[in-house]
Design a protein around this motif. Structure first.
Motif, PDB file in Angstrom:
ATOM      1  N   ALA A 147      41.512  37.548  41.650  1.00  0.00           N
ATOM      2  CA  ALA A 147      42.495  38.512  42.151  1.00  0.00           C
ATOM      3  C   ALA A 147      41.802  39.703  42.811  1.00  0.00           C
ATOM      4  O   ALA A 147      42.245  40.188  43.859  1.00  0.00           O
ATOM      5  CB  ALA A 147      43.393  38.984  41.013  1.00  0.00           C
ATOM      6  N   GLN A 148      40.713  40.183  42.213  1.00  0.00           N
ATOM      7  CA  GLN A 148      39.985  41.309  42.798  1.00  0.00           C
ATOM      8  C   GLN A 148      39.322  40.893  44.108  1.00  0.00           C
ATOM      9  O   GLN A 148      39.319  41.654  45.078  1.00  0.00           O
ATOM     10  CB  GLN A 148      38.940  41.836  41.821  1.00  0.00           C
ATOM     11  CG  GLN A 148      39.542  42.552  40.642  1.00  0.00           C
ATOM     12  CD  GLN A 148      38.517  42.942  39.607  1.00  0.00           C
ATOM     13  OE1 GLN A 148      37.389  42.467  39.613  1.00  0.00           O
ATOM     14  NE2 GLN A 148      38.920  43.812  38.692  1.00  0.00           N
ATOM     15  N   ARG A 149      38.778  39.689  44.157  1.00  0.00           N
ATOM     16  CA  ARG A 149      38.174  39.192  45.399  1.00  0.00           C
ATOM     17  C   ARG A 149      39.216  39.114  46.505  1.00  0.00           C
ATOM     18  O   ARG A 149      38.964  39.504  47.647  1.00  0.00           O
ATOM     19  CB  ARG A 149      37.567  37.808  45.184  1.00  0.00           C
ATOM     20  CG  ARG A 149      36.328  37.810  44.349  1.00  0.00           C
ATOM     21  CD  ARG A 149      35.831  36.395  44.160  1.00  0.00           C
ATOM     22  NE  ARG A 149      34.750  36.362  43.205  1.00  0.00           N
ATOM     23  CZ  ARG A 149      33.688  35.584  43.319  1.00  0.00           C
ATOM     24  NH1 ARG A 149      33.579  34.751  44.330  1.00  0.00           N
ATOM     25  NH2 ARG A 149      32.742  35.619  42.414  1.00  0.00           N
ATOM     26  N   ALA A 150      40.400  38.613  46.172  1.00  0.00           N
ATOM     27  CA  ALA A 150      41.468  38.490  47.159  1.00  0.00           C
ATOM     28  C   ALA A 150      41.929  39.861  47.643  1.00  0.00           C
ATOM     29  O   ALA A 150      42.207  40.045  48.833  1.00  0.00           O
ATOM     30  CB  ALA A 150      42.636  37.717  46.566  1.00  0.00           C
ATOM     31  N   THR A 151      41.986  40.820  46.746  1.00  0.00           N
ATOM     32  CA  THR A 151      42.402  42.170  47.119  1.00  0.00           C
ATOM     33  C   THR A 151      41.410  42.799  48.081  1.00  0.00           C
ATOM     34  O   THR A 151      41.798  43.398  49.088  1.00  0.00           O
ATOM     35  CB  THR A 151      42.556  43.049  45.863  1.00  0.00           C
ATOM     36  OG1 THR A 151      43.523  42.446  45.006  1.00  0.00           O
ATOM     37  CG2 THR A 151      42.999  44.446  46.225  1.00  0.00           C
TER      38      THR A 151
END
Length: 61
Positions: free
Chosen positions: A19-23
């Motif tokens: 999720a952090q990578r996608a953000t």
């Protein structure tokens, strides 16, 4: 005139949650030291808040 946010990636995304990578990718950041300017909206503020430990933010005009 609308305010803008200057967002700089200061920490890498290795060993971060998907999720952090996608953000970070959604913000348009892909390398340490890269800076983007985004409009100051609640949506962008939410994205920045989710990865606030990886980025620095400045308000610019």
């Amino acid at each position: 005139m609308a305010k803008n946010l200057k967002i700089t990636l200061h920490h890498g995304i290795v060993n971060r949650t998907p999720a952090q990578r996608a953000t970070v990718k959604t913000l348009g950041l892909n390398k340490i030291g890269k800076t983007v300017v985004r409009e100051d909206t609640p949506a962008n503020r939410g994205l920045v808040n989710a990865v606030r430990h990886l980025v620095t933010v400045e308000e610019v005009d």
